[in-house]
Design a protein around this motif. Sequence first.
Motif, PDB file in Angstrom:
ATOM      1  N   THR A 163       0.829  -1.202   0.000  1.00 25.30           N
ATOM      2  CA  THR A 163       0.000   0.000   0.000  1.00 25.30           C
ATOM      3  C   THR A 163       0.865   1.253   0.000  1.00 25.30           C
ATOM      4  OG1 THR A 163      -1.751  -1.169   1.177  1.00 25.30           O
ATOM      5  CG2 THR A 163      -1.815   1.227   1.243  1.00 25.30           C
ATOM      6  N   SER A 164       1.884   1.259   0.835  1.00 23.50           N
ATOM      7  CA  SER A 164       2.738   2.449   0.916  1.00 23.50           C
ATOM      8  C   SER A 164       3.493   2.672  -0.390  1.00 23.50           C
ATOM      9  CB  SER A 164       3.717   2.340   2.083  1.00 23.50           C
ATOM     10  OG  SER A 164       4.682   1.334   1.862  1.00 23.50           O
ATOM     11  N   ASP A 165       3.918   1.605  -1.046  1.00 24.47           N
ATOM     12  CA  ASP A 165       4.608   1.758  -2.331  1.00 24.47           C
ATOM     13  C   ASP A 165       3.704   2.442  -3.358  1.00 24.47           C
ATOM     14  OD1 ASP A 165       6.900   0.601  -1.358  1.00 24.47           O
ATOM     15  OD2 ASP A 165       6.601  -1.320  -2.375  1.00 24.47           O
ATOM     16  N   ALA A 201      13.344  11.674  -0.954  1.00 19.46           N
ATOM     17  CA  ALA A 201      12.295  11.759   0.065  1.00 19.46           C
ATOM     18  C   ALA A 201      11.422  10.507   0.031  1.00 19.46           C
ATOM     19  CB  ALA A 201      11.443  13.004  -0.154  1.00 19.46           C
ATOM     20  N   LYS A 202      11.114  10.025  -1.163  1.00 16.09           N
ATOM     21  CA  LYS A 202      10.308   8.805  -1.314  1.00 16.09           C
ATOM     22  C   LYS A 202      11.037   7.607  -0.697  1.00 16.09           C
ATOM     23  CE  LYS A 202       9.016   5.622  -4.833  1.00 16.09           C
ATOM     24  NZ  LYS A 202       9.145   5.296  -6.227  1.00 16.09           N
ATOM     25  N   LYS A 203      12.317   7.482  -0.961  1.00 15.83           N
ATOM     26  CA  LYS A 203      13.099   6.376  -0.408  1.00 15.83           C
ATOM     27  C   LYS A 203      13.159   6.445   1.121  1.00 15.83           C
ATOM     28  CE  LYS A 203      15.963   5.795  -4.486  1.00 15.83           C
ATOM     29  NZ  LYS A 203      17.290   6.031  -5.089  1.00 15.83           N
ATOM     30  N   ALA A 204      13.322   7.644   1.656  1.00 18.90           N
ATOM     31  CA  ALA A 204      13.392   7.812   3.111  1.00 18.90           C
ATOM     32  C   ALA A 204      12.050   7.423   3.744  1.00 18.90           C
ATOM     33  CB  ALA A 204      13.747   9.255   3.461  1.00 18.90           C
ATOM     34  N   ALA A 205      10.957   7.830   3.140  1.00 12.73           N
ATOM     35  CA  ALA A 205       9.633   7.486   3.661  1.00 12.73           C
ATOM     36  C   ALA A 205       9.405   5.981   3.561  1.00 12.73           C
ATOM     37  CB  ALA A 205       8.552   8.245   2.910  1.00 12.73           C
ATOM     38  N   LYS A 221      11.499   3.585   3.734  1.00  9.46           N
ATOM     39  CA  LYS A 221      12.249   2.850   4.759  1.00  9.46           C
ATOM     40  C   LYS A 221      11.499   2.786   6.089  1.00  9.46           C
ATOM     41  CE  LYS A 221      16.841   3.771   2.962  1.00  9.46           C
ATOM     42  NZ  LYS A 221      18.129   4.458   3.200  1.00  9.46           N
ATOM     43  N   LYS A 222      10.640   3.779   6.323  1.00 13.04           N
ATOM     44  CA  LYS A 222       9.920   3.868   7.596  1.00 13.04           C
ATOM     45  C   LYS A 222       8.616   3.059   7.606  1.00 13.04           C
ATOM     46  CE  LYS A 222      12.674   6.869   9.502  1.00 13.04           C
ATOM     47  NZ  LYS A 222      13.425   6.569  10.686  1.00 13.04           N
ATOM     48  N   ILE A 223       8.121   2.697   6.424  1.00 12.49           N
ATOM     49  CA  ILE A 223       6.841   2.011   6.324  1.00 12.49           C
ATOM     50  C   ILE A 223       7.022   0.701   5.561  1.00 12.49           C
ATOM     51  CG2 ILE A 223       4.455   2.157   5.495  1.00 12.49           C
ATOM     52  CD1 ILE A 223       4.800   5.211   5.511  1.00 12.49           C
ATOM     53  N   GLY A 224       6.405  -0.346   6.025  1.00 15.11           N
ATOM     54  CA  GLY A 224       6.481  -1.641   5.351  1.00 15.11           C
ATOM     55  C   GLY A 224       7.649  -2.464   5.833  1.00 15.11           C
TER      56      GLY A 224
END
Length: 69
Positions: free
Chosen positions: A31-33, A58-62, A64-67
């Motif tokens: 979902t996060s992807d 920014a997308k890569k950093a986010a 890493k935090k989800i999933g």
Amino acid sequence: MGIDDISKKAQEFLKDERVTKALKSEKAEGTSDKILDGIAGAADKATGGKYRDQIDNAKKAADKKIGNQ
């Protein structure tokens, strides 16, 4: 309720073991992807590609935090 109160409640919510486990699940990853890809694509389009590298970072950093990946 001010922004500080909301921020504190959000931090408390995210510390809950059940929430942490859900955010690290396979379902959350998929979902996060999709969401992050959509947001990054929209931001890239809105900026005419001028900030593509920053948006990708920014997308890569986010991500890493989800999933779980």
